[in-house]
Design a protein around this motif. Structure first.
Motif, PDB file in Angstrom:
ATOM      1  N   PHE A   1       0.826  -1.201   0.000  1.00 15.54           N
ATOM      2  CA  PHE A   1       0.000   0.000   0.000  1.00 15.54           C
ATOM      3  C   PHE A   1       0.862   1.253   0.000  1.00 15.54           C
ATOM      4  O   PHE A   1       0.578   2.210  -0.749  1.00 15.54           O
ATOM      5  CB  PHE A   1      -0.954   0.030   1.191  1.00 15.54           C
ATOM      6  N   ALA A   2       1.898   1.280   0.815  1.00 14.06           N
ATOM      7  CA  ALA A   2       2.769   2.463   0.864  1.00 14.06           C
ATOM      8  C   ALA A   2       3.392   2.733  -0.498  1.00 14.06           C
ATOM      9  O   ALA A   2       3.460   3.884  -0.951  1.00 14.06           O
ATOM     10  CB  ALA A   2       3.850   2.262   1.927  1.00 14.06           C
ATOM     11  N   TRP A   3       3.838   1.663  -1.174  1.00 12.80           N
ATOM     12  CA  TRP A   3       4.407   1.840  -2.515  1.00 12.80           C
ATOM     13  C   TRP A   3       3.356   2.384  -3.479  1.00 12.80           C
ATOM     14  O   TRP A   3       3.607   3.355  -4.208  1.00 12.80           O
ATOM     15  CB  TRP A   3       4.945   0.510  -3.053  1.00 12.80           C
ATOM     16  N   ALA A   4       2.172   1.762  -3.491  1.00 13.11           N
ATOM     17  CA  ALA A   4       1.136   2.166  -4.452  1.00 13.11           C
ATOM     18  C   ALA A   4       0.678   3.593  -4.192  1.00 13.11           C
ATOM     19  O   ALA A   4       0.488   4.377  -5.139  1.00 13.11           O
ATOM     20  CB  ALA A   4      -0.042   1.193  -4.381  1.00 13.11           C
ATOM     21  N   ARG A   5       0.462   3.953  -2.929  1.00 12.11           N
ATOM     22  CA  ARG A   5       0.029   5.324  -2.587  1.00 12.11           C
ATOM     23  C   ARG A   5       1.064   6.341  -3.054  1.00 12.11           C
ATOM     24  O   ARG A   5       0.721   7.325  -3.736  1.00 12.11           O
ATOM     25  CB  ARG A   5      -0.160   5.437  -1.072  1.00 12.11           C
ATOM     26  N   ASP A   6       2.321   6.121  -2.720  1.00 10.25           N
ATOM     27  CA  ASP A   6       3.354   7.093  -3.084  1.00 10.25           C
ATOM     28  C   ASP A   6       3.542   7.171  -4.596  1.00 10.25           C
ATOM     29  O   ASP A   6       3.738   8.260  -5.156  1.00 10.25           O
ATOM     30  CB  ASP A   6       4.674   6.732  -2.409  1.00 10.25           C
ATOM     31  N   GLN A   7       3.487   6.017  -5.256  1.00  9.61           N
ATOM     32  CA  GLN A   7       3.656   5.985  -6.705  1.00  9.61           C
ATOM     33  C   GLN A   7       2.509   6.716  -7.392  1.00  9.61           C
ATOM     34  O   GLN A   7       2.718   7.512  -8.317  1.00  9.61           O
ATOM     35  CB  GLN A   7       3.711   4.531  -7.186  1.00  9.61           C
ATOM     36  N   ALA A   8       1.281   6.467  -6.942  1.00  9.37           N
ATOM     37  CA  ALA A   8       0.122   7.115  -7.559  1.00  9.37           C
ATOM     38  C   ALA A   8       0.169   8.627  -7.357  1.00  9.37           C
ATOM     39  O   ALA A   8      -0.063   9.404  -8.299  1.00  9.37           O
ATOM     40  CB  ALA A   8      -1.166   6.534  -6.997  1.00  9.37           C
ATOM     41  N   LEU A   9       0.454   9.059  -6.154  1.00  6.12           N
ATOM     42  CA  LEU A   9       0.496  10.500  -5.890  1.00  6.12           C
ATOM     43  C   LEU A   9       1.608  11.188  -6.665  1.00  6.12           C
ATOM     44  O   LEU A   9       1.503  12.377  -6.995  1.00  6.12           O
ATOM     45  CB  LEU A   9       0.644  10.741  -4.387  1.00  6.12           C
ATOM     46  N   ALA A  10       2.659  10.443  -6.978  1.00  4.16           N
ATOM     47  CA  ALA A  10       3.750  11.024  -7.772  1.00  4.16           C
ATOM     48  C   ALA A  10       3.312  11.317  -9.198  1.00  4.16           C
ATOM     49  O   ALA A  10       3.971  12.106  -9.902  1.00  4.16           O
ATOM     50  CB  ALA A  10       4.951  10.081  -7.777  1.00  4.16           C
ATOM     51  N   TRP A  11       2.212  10.706  -9.638  1.00  6.04           N
ATOM     52  CA  TRP A  11       1.713  10.928 -10.996  1.00  6.04           C
ATOM     53  C   TRP A  11       0.762  12.126 -11.087  1.00  6.04           C
ATOM     54  O   TRP A  11       0.280  12.442 -12.174  1.00  6.04           O
ATOM     55  CB  TRP A  11       0.998   9.680 -11.516  1.00  6.04           C
TER      56      TRP A  11
ATOM     57  N   ILE B   1       1.155  -6.076  -7.522  1.00  4.35           N
ATOM     58  CA  ILE B   1       2.071  -5.553  -6.515  1.00  4.35           C
ATOM     59  C   ILE B   1       3.503  -5.974  -6.821  1.00  4.35           C
ATOM     60  O   ILE B   1       4.432  -5.149  -6.799  1.00  4.35           O
ATOM     61  CB  ILE B   1       1.653  -6.049  -5.113  1.00  4.35           C
ATOM     62  N   ASP B   2       3.693  -7.250  -7.094  1.00  4.83           N
ATOM     63  CA  ASP B   2       5.039  -7.769  -7.305  1.00  4.83           C
ATOM     64  C   ASP B   2       5.689  -7.212  -8.552  1.00  4.83           C
ATOM     65  O   ASP B   2       6.926  -7.177  -8.661  1.00  4.83           O
ATOM     66  CB  ASP B   2       5.007  -9.294  -7.366  1.00  4.83           C
ATOM     67  N   SER B   3       4.870  -6.752  -9.501  1.00  7.76           N
ATOM     68  CA  SER B   3       5.443  -6.165 -10.726  1.00  7.76           C
ATOM     69  C   SER B   3       6.174  -4.866 -10.438  1.00  7.76           C
ATOM     70  O   SER B   3       7.125  -4.513 -11.132  1.00  7.76           O
ATOM     71  CB  SER B   3       4.339  -5.904 -11.750  1.00  7.76           C
ATOM     72  N   ARG B   4       5.705  -4.115  -9.406  1.00 12.04           N
ATOM     73  CA  ARG B   4       6.224  -2.773  -9.112  1.00 12.04           C
ATOM     74  C   ARG B   4       6.339  -1.949 -10.404  1.00 12.04           C
ATOM     75  O   ARG B   4       7.233  -1.119 -10.575  1.00 12.04           O
ATOM     76  CB  ARG B   4       7.584  -2.829  -8.416  1.00 12.04           C
ATOM     77  N   ASP B   5       5.380  -2.179 -11.304  1.00 16.98           N
ATOM     78  CA  ASP B   5       5.425  -1.515 -12.605  1.00 16.98           C
ATOM     79  C   ASP B   5       5.058  -0.049 -12.458  1.00 16.98           C
ATOM     80  O   ASP B   5       4.212   0.319 -11.652  1.00 16.98           O
ATOM     81  CB  ASP B   5       4.448  -2.203 -13.572  1.00 16.98           C
TER      82      ASP B   5
ATOM     83  N   PRO C   1      -1.932 -15.484 -20.715  1.00 18.87           N
ATOM     84  CA  PRO C   1      -2.153 -14.214 -20.014  1.00 18.87           C
ATOM     85  C   PRO C   1      -1.923 -13.029 -20.942  1.00 18.87           C
ATOM     86  O   PRO C   1      -1.273 -13.157 -21.985  1.00 18.87           O
ATOM     87  CB  PRO C   1      -1.104 -14.250 -18.905  1.00 18.87           C
ATOM     88  N   PRO C   2      -2.456 -11.867 -20.587  1.00 15.54           N
ATOM     89  CA  PRO C   2      -2.217 -10.677 -21.405  1.00 15.54           C
ATOM     90  C   PRO C   2      -0.738 -10.297 -21.408  1.00 15.54           C
ATOM     91  O   PRO C   2       0.013 -10.639 -20.488  1.00 15.54           O
ATOM     92  CB  PRO C   2      -3.066  -9.599 -20.725  1.00 15.54           C
ATOM     93  N   LYS C   3      -0.330  -9.578 -22.426  1.00 20.55           N
ATOM     94  CA  LYS C   3       1.060  -9.159 -22.554  1.00 20.55           C
ATOM     95  C   LYS C   3       1.338  -7.834 -21.851  1.00 20.55           C
ATOM     96  O   LYS C   3       2.491  -7.492 -21.594  1.00 20.55           O
ATOM     97  CB  LYS C   3       1.430  -9.044 -24.037  1.00 20.55           C
ATOM     98  N   ASN C   4       0.286  -7.069 -21.547  1.00 20.41           N
ATOM     99  CA  ASN C   4       0.453  -5.743 -20.961  1.00 20.41           C
ATOM    100  C   ASN C   4      -0.005  -5.761 -19.509  1.00 20.41           C
ATOM    101  O   ASN C   4      -1.081  -6.264 -19.186  1.00 20.41           O
ATOM    102  CB  ASN C   4      -0.326  -4.692 -21.759  1.00 20.41           C
ATOM    103  N   ILE C   5       0.808  -5.203 -18.619  1.00 21.51           N
ATOM    104  CA  ILE C   5       0.532  -5.285 -17.186  1.00 21.51           C
ATOM    105  C   ILE C   5      -0.770  -4.606 -16.816  1.00 21.51           C
ATOM    106  O   ILE C   5      -1.479  -5.074 -15.911  1.00 21.51           O
ATOM    107  CB  ILE C   5       1.719  -4.694 -16.380  1.00 21.51           C
ATOM    108  N   GLU C   6      -1.139  -3.515 -17.509  1.00 26.46           N
ATOM    109  CA  GLU C   6      -2.345  -2.801 -17.099  1.00 26.46           C
ATOM    110  C   GLU C   6      -3.602  -3.638 -17.292  1.00 26.46           C
ATOM    111  O   GLU C   6      -4.604  -3.439 -16.589  1.00 26.46           O
ATOM    112  CB  GLU C   6      -2.464  -1.456 -17.823  1.00 26.46           C
TER     113      GLU C   6
END
Length: 425
Positions: A17-27, A318-322, A287-292
């Motif tokens: 969650f900390a990674w996702a929150r900080d990454q999203a807000l950086a955008w 989460i593990d992708s850290r894409d 599986p799909p080729k694109n992470i999104e």
């Protein structure tokens, strides 16, 4: 506004969650340059733009992070871009100052457009009304006009066979118009796709809450037609789409396969479960080729109670850290609204909660969850106990926890509910 936080007995969840929150807000790009709209990055990290499809899917996580102004400005901007000369399609992408992105736009009849996006915008914008209770989502002239045009004028213009469902040219050229969000299948183009029908169904269902039962009746008719004609009992699956020769294609279609159950189009019961089995099998095999693309999967499986499968794909994201923005924004949404099972109705001062915690998570708490003007702390222990604290708000909030009935919480109050739901084993 206090910042959303997540705590858990799982360090993996807290760190994610900390990674996702900080990454999203950086955008967020609202104040990055003079003249920018209230906005955030929504598309390839190499493209300084926000895309219709991405904003629709990032909006839920954005709300949880306090980005309501950004959601409103961007979704409204797309709505205003859908004009008669553009055949009621919204523009596909904008730069942060609101200028049309030329990369995806060559002219009013030559730009990237995908039928599912037309309905996705209506559905997701009205979802934001459920989260915020902000009347602008209903009353803003551009949005209000867009909602009805998306299911009326757009459909009438593009429904060439009179069945109530719009068709694409079926050329595989996204600049001429695609029937599906699945851009990996240009060699087998569709004129109608199940994800387009699913999102049309979702838009009509959302509109029924605000514009009367006629829209609900249309949604039901659309669903019944799909259930009766798009199912193959021998293969145990729904079709992904209709081809130019008007035959149904029952192959694996990625988004054109899994978005239909995500919206509820495939209903419940044995056939839906068989189809979900097919989706799960194909995700492992092809599986799909694109992470999104993976970012939709938790919503698919949470909706139908396949919580361990939803958690499997949240972990994959989460593990992708894409750094693709849709990943971080949707991880925020999945970890809070998804796992806790939040269904808001801010205008009615109501919130439904239904735990989806998997076996890996014994305890999960989200603090400073915003539903309208209410500020909440929601804590779950397994699937058996939910505690809700109402830090502040304009009045009482009605909370429904699973099958345990309704509970009214006053500002400053707490309710603790124990349900009969078993923890996953």
């Amino acid at each position: 506004m206090p910042e959303l936080t997540v705590t858990s007995d799982s360090a993996y969840v807290e760190n994610a969650f900390a990674w996702a929150r900080d990454q999203a807000l950086a955008w967020v790009t609202t104040d990055v340059a003079q003249g920018n709209l209230s906005s955030y990055w929504a598309g390839y990290p190499s493209r300084p733009m926000f895309y219709s499809r991405d904003v629709c899917h990032q909006a839920g996580g954005a709300h949880l992070l306090g980005l309501d102004a950004e959601n409103f400005a961007m979704l409204r901007h797309f709505a205003a871009s859908a004009t008669a000369v553009r055949k009621w399609y919204p523009v596909w992408a904008f730069h942060f100052d609101g200028a049309v992105a030329a990369l995806d736009y060559r002219g009013d009849d030559d730009f990237v457009r995908e039928i599912p996006a037309v309905f996705d915008l209506t559905w997701r914008a009205l979802e934001q009304y459920d989260w915020t209770g902000d009347r602008r989502w209903l009353d803003d002239p551009d949005l209000a006009a867009y909602y009805l045009r998306s299911v009326d004028d757009f459909v009438a213009l593009h429904d060439h066979d009179g069945d109530g469902v719009p068709e694409a040219p079926g050329t595989g050229d996204i600049f001429a118009g695609s029937a599906t969000y699945n851009e990996q299948d240009a060699d087998h183009p569709l004129i109608v796709a199940a994800d387009g029908i699913g999102l049309q169904y979702a838009a009509l269902t959302a509109l029924a809450k605000h514009h009367g039962p006629a829209y609900g009746e249309r949604a039901n008719k659309l669903q019944q037609e799909f259930l009766s004609t798009w199912w193959d009992a021998g293969q145990g699956r729904f079709a992904r789409g209709r081809t130019a020769d008007h035959g149904l294609d029952f192959g694996w279609g990625l988004e054109s396969s899994w978005i239909a159950p995500m919206t509820g189009l495939t209903g419940d019961g044995v056939r839906n479960e068989q189809f979900l089995d097919f989706v799960e099998q194909q995700l492992e095999l092809s599986p799909p080729k694109n992470i999104e693309a993976f970012s939709y999967l938790p919503e698919v499986f949470f909706r139908h109670g396949r919580d361990e499968s939803a958690w499997r794909w949240i972990r994959h994201l989460i593990d992708s850290r894409d750094d693709y923005p849709e990943v971080s924004f949707t991880v925020v949404h999945h970890l809070v609204a998804g796992l806790l099972g939040l269904r808001p109705d801010a205008a009615a001062a109501a919130l439904s909660i239904d735990s989806h915690l998997p076996a890996d998570i014994g305890r999960l708490t989200a603090d400073h969850v915003r539903v309208g003007d209410w500020d909440l702390r929601i804590a779950q222990e397994g699937r058996h106990t939910t505690e809700v604290t109402l830090h502040s708000g304009p009045g009482p909030l009605t909370v429904t926890v699973g099958s345990a009935g309704h509970h009214t919480i006053e500002p400053g109050g707490t309710v603790r509910v124990t349900t009969q739901t078993k923890d996953p084993s």
